[in-house]
Write a protein that holds these residues in place. Structure first.
Motif, PDB file in Angstrom:
ATOM      1  N   UNK A 253      14.542  -8.341  -0.065  1.00 50.46           N
ATOM      2  CA  UNK A 253      14.037  -9.639   0.372  1.00 50.46           C
ATOM      3  C   UNK A 253      12.517  -9.620   0.586  1.00 50.46           C
ATOM      4  N   UNK A 254      11.972  -8.452   0.959  1.00 58.02           N
ATOM      5  CA  UNK A 254      10.547  -8.404   1.305  1.00 58.02           C
ATOM      6  C   UNK A 254       9.801  -7.247   0.661  1.00 58.02           C
ATOM      7  N   UNK A 255      10.375  -6.608  -0.365  1.00 61.92           N
ATOM      8  CA  UNK A 255       9.738  -5.418  -0.931  1.00 61.92           C
ATOM      9  C   UNK A 255       8.400  -5.725  -1.587  1.00 61.92           C
ATOM     10  N   UNK A 256       8.218  -6.917  -2.154  1.00 61.16           N
ATOM     11  CA  UNK A 256       6.937  -7.233  -2.796  1.00 61.16           C
ATOM     12  C   UNK A 256       5.819  -7.347  -1.774  1.00 61.16           C
ATOM     13  N   UNK A 257       6.120  -7.881  -0.601  1.00 60.97           N
ATOM     14  CA  UNK A 257       5.116  -7.951   0.451  1.00 60.97           C
ATOM     15  C   UNK A 257       4.835  -6.573   1.036  1.00 60.97           C
ATOM     16  N   UNK A 258       5.872  -5.757   1.196  1.00 61.89           N
ATOM     17  CA  UNK A 258       5.703  -4.414   1.748  1.00 61.89           C
ATOM     18  C   UNK A 258       4.845  -3.557   0.825  1.00 61.89           C
ATOM     19  N   UNK A 259       4.906  -3.836  -0.469  1.00 63.65           N
ATOM     20  CA  UNK A 259       4.077  -3.121  -1.436  1.00 63.65           C
ATOM     21  C   UNK A 259       2.615  -3.154  -1.025  1.00 63.65           C
ATOM     22  N   UNK A 260       2.173  -4.307  -0.530  1.00 62.69           N
ATOM     23  CA  UNK A 260       0.771  -4.490  -0.161  1.00 62.69           C
ATOM     24  C   UNK A 260       0.526  -4.198   1.312  1.00 62.69           C
ATOM     25  N   UNK A 261       1.385  -4.698   2.180  1.00 60.16           N
ATOM     26  CA  UNK A 261       1.115  -4.634   3.612  1.00 60.16           C
ATOM     27  C   UNK A 261       1.332  -3.256   4.210  1.00 60.16           C
ATOM     28  N   UNK A 262       2.182  -2.419   3.596  1.00 64.12           N
ATOM     29  CA  UNK A 262       2.424  -1.087   4.147  1.00 64.12           C
ATOM     30  C   UNK A 262       2.129   0.028   3.149  1.00 64.12           C
ATOM     31  N   UNK A 263       2.680  -0.076   1.952  1.00 63.75           N
ATOM     32  CA  UNK A 263       2.513   1.016   0.997  1.00 63.75           C
ATOM     33  C   UNK A 263       1.058   1.176   0.558  1.00 63.75           C
ATOM     34  N   UNK A 264       0.386   0.053   0.305  1.00 60.85           N
ATOM     35  CA  UNK A 264      -1.017   0.131  -0.107  1.00 60.85           C
ATOM     36  C   UNK A 264      -1.874   0.716   1.010  1.00 60.85           C
ATOM     37  N   UNK A 265      -1.583   0.307   2.247  1.00 59.79           N
ATOM     38  CA  UNK A 265      -2.347   0.811   3.394  1.00 59.79           C
ATOM     39  C   UNK A 265      -2.185   2.319   3.519  1.00 59.79           C
ATOM     40  N   UNK A 266      -0.957   2.797   3.383  1.00 61.60           N
ATOM     41  CA  UNK A 266      -0.696   4.232   3.471  1.00 61.60           C
ATOM     42  C   UNK A 266      -1.425   4.983   2.358  1.00 61.60           C
ATOM     43  N   UNK A 267      -1.321   4.504   1.143  1.00 57.85           N
ATOM     44  CA  UNK A 267      -1.956   5.149  -0.002  1.00 57.85           C
ATOM     45  C   UNK A 267      -3.470   5.256   0.198  1.00 57.85           C
ATOM     46  N   UNK A 268      -4.069   4.162   0.669  1.00 60.02           N
ATOM     47  CA  UNK A 268      -5.524   4.109   0.770  1.00 60.02           C
ATOM     48  C   UNK A 268      -6.084   4.816   1.996  1.00 60.02           C
ATOM     49  N   UNK A 269      -5.230   5.354   2.845  1.00 60.27           N
ATOM     50  CA  UNK A 269      -5.715   6.221   3.909  1.00 60.27           C
ATOM     51  C   UNK A 269      -6.390   7.466   3.350  1.00 60.27           C
ATOM     52  N   UNK A 270      -6.010   7.815   2.135  1.00 59.34           N
ATOM     53  CA  UNK A 270      -6.545   9.024   1.506  1.00 59.34           C
ATOM     54  C   UNK A 270      -7.891   8.804   0.821  1.00 59.34           C
TER      55      UNK A 270
END
Length: 367
Positions: A253-270
Motif C-alpha cells: 500500500x505504501x512501498x512507493x512512498x517508503x522508497x523515498x522517505x526511508x530507503x533513500x534516506x538510509x542509502x544517502x547516509x553514506x
C-alpha cells in the motif's frame, strides 16, 4: 489517582538543556500528570538538575518517577522503558533537549476525550541557531482526513519522531507491538505501529512542541565510525519497520512512498564516505531499487537533468568534493517531506522563550 497523561523523558548527558525541558513540563496547566524520567547512565549533572528543579515545584515532586539504567543502553531502550513504565491513560514522549507549550497536555487530552481518539497530533516549532519553522503532521490549512494522516504516518511522509503525538497507553500494550533493537531512528518502528494500531486519530491545530536542533547530539556527529553506526542502526530499524508493514499487509500500500522517505534516506547516509570505493559499493548495494528512482523517477515524475548530474557525481565518488554545489535544493532529489522545510512559506524568526513557554501571538492556528 491514575494520571491522565504521562510524559516519558529519556535523559542522557542533557544537563545544559534539561532545566528548560523540565520547567515546561512542571508548569503544565493539567494537574493529573506523571513524569517518567529515564536516566540512561548520564555522566554529567543531569540528575542534579532534575533534583534541583523538582524542588522548585513541590506539587509536581511526587509525580516524578525516575528510572536509572546501570549501564548505557541507548535511546531505543530508554524510550521503551519510559513508555512501558508510564501509568497514565495517555502518554507523550519528550526528548530532554526540547520543550513544550504549558498547555500541551491539557489541549491534547481534551481533544482525545472529545473525539475518543487513540492518537492526537499537534504542530511542531523547529528551532535552529538563527531561524525557526513550523511543521505539521497534516497541513492545518487543509481539511483533516484521518485516513490520509494514517497513510502519511505509515509512509513517513510527515513530521518524524514521537514528540508531537499523544498516544493512548493501551495502543503500545498490543500483543503484536514490537520494540526496536537499534538506537538510531527507533521512532520509525514505534510510530509506524502506533499509526497501525490507533483506532482513531485527531488533531490539535496549535503548535505545542518545540524541537531544538542540537548540533552536539549523536544524530549530528560526524566521522566514519559515527556515520556507519547511524547507517547500521537505521538500516536495521527500517527493515524491522518494513517487516511490520508486511505482517500487517500494508507494505504494498505504501512501498512507493517508503522508497523515498526511508530507503533513500538510509542509502544517502553514506554519501560523505563515498570517496572510498568500499563505501560506494555499499551505497550501490543498499536498497538498489532506489537507483531506479534516481535514474527514471517514480509515478511519472522524471528526474531533472541536474538530478542525473547529482547521481553521476555520487557514482564517480565526487559528491563530497562538490558537496557545496550539490547542496543546492535544485540539485537535490525530490522528497515528499524534508524536516524542517515542511510547510509552504511559513518561515518565522526565532523567538525568545519566556518563563511559561507560551508561543507568540499568531503561532497557533485556531480551529
Amino acid at each position: 489517582m491514575t494520571p491522565k497523561v504521562s510524559f516519558a523523558v529519556s535523559m542522557y548527558n542533557s544537563a545544559p538543556y534539561l532545566e528548560r525541558c523540565l520547567r515546561s513540563l512542571f508548569e503544565q496547566t493539567l494537574e493529573e500528570l506523571e513524569f517518567v524520567i529515564v536516566d540512561d547512565c548520564s555522566t554529567d549533572d543531569s540528575i542534579g538538575v532534575l533534583t534541583r528543579v523538582a524542588e522548585e515545584y513541590p506539587h509536581r515532586k511526587d509525580q516524578v518517577k525516575l528510572i536509572r539504567h546501570e549501564v548505557n543502553q541507548g535511546s531505543a531502550a530508554s524510550k521503551r522503558d519510559g513508555m512501558l513504565a508510564a501509568s497514565g491513560e495517555y502518554l507523550i514522549v519528550i526528548d530532554s533537549d526540547d520543550y513544550v507549550d504549558k498547555r500541551m497536555a491539557q489541549m491534547m487530552y481534551d481533544k482525545a476525550c472529545a473525539c475518543d481518539a487513540d492518537l492526537v497530533v499537534c504542530g511542531v516549532y523547529c528551532e535552529r541557531a538563527h531561524s525557526a519553522v513550523i511543521a505539521w503532521v497534516s497541513d492545518p490549512e487543509d481539511p483533516f482526513v484521518e485516513d490520509k494522516v494514517r497513510h502519511d504516518m505509515l509512509c513517513r511522509n510527515v513530521v518524524p519522531g514521537l514528540w508531537c503525538r499523544l498516544v493512548r497507553k493501551s495502543v503500545i500494550l498490543n500483543d503484536s507491538f514490537v520494540w526496536p533493537d537499534h538506537n538510531f531512528a527507533e521512532d520509525v518502528v514505534i510510530s509506524i505501529q502506533i499509526a497501525i494500531y490507533a483506532r482513531r486519530i485527531a488533531r490539535v491545530e496549535s503548535v505545542l512542541y518545540y524541537y531544538c536542533f542540537n548540533s552536539s547530539s549523536i544524530c549530528n556527529t560526524i566521522g566514519e565510525m559515527a556515520i556507519m553506526r547511524r547507517y547500521n542502526d537505521y538500516f536495521n530499524n527500517i527493515n524491522q519497520a518494513i517487516a511490520i508493514l508486511k505482517q500487517n499487509r500494508l507494505y504494498d500500500f505504501c512501498k512507493n512512498d517508503i522508497l523515498v522517505s526511508m530507503k533513500k534516506v538510509c542509502k544517502n547516509m553514506l554519501l560523505p564516505l563515498t570517496t572510498q570505493r568500499k563505501y560506494r559499493r555499499l551505497w550501490h548495494s543498499t536498497f538498489p531499487e532506489v537507483d531506479w528512482f534516481f535514474i527514471i523517477g517514480r509515478r511519472g515524475v522524471r528526474p531533472s537533468y541536474r538530478e542525473w548530474i547529482w547521481y553521476s557525481f555520487v557514482c564517480a565518488g565526487l559528491q563530497p568534493k562538490y558537496r557545496k554545489r550539490l547542496r543546492s535544493r535544485r540539485l537535490r532529489i525530490r522528497t515528499p517531506w524534508e524536516f524542517p522545510q515542511a510547510m509552504k512559506d511559513m518561515r518565522t524568526p526565532k523567538i525568545e522563550i519566556g518563563t511559561f513557554f507560551v508561543p507568540p501571538e499568531g503561532s497557533a492556528i485556531q480551529g
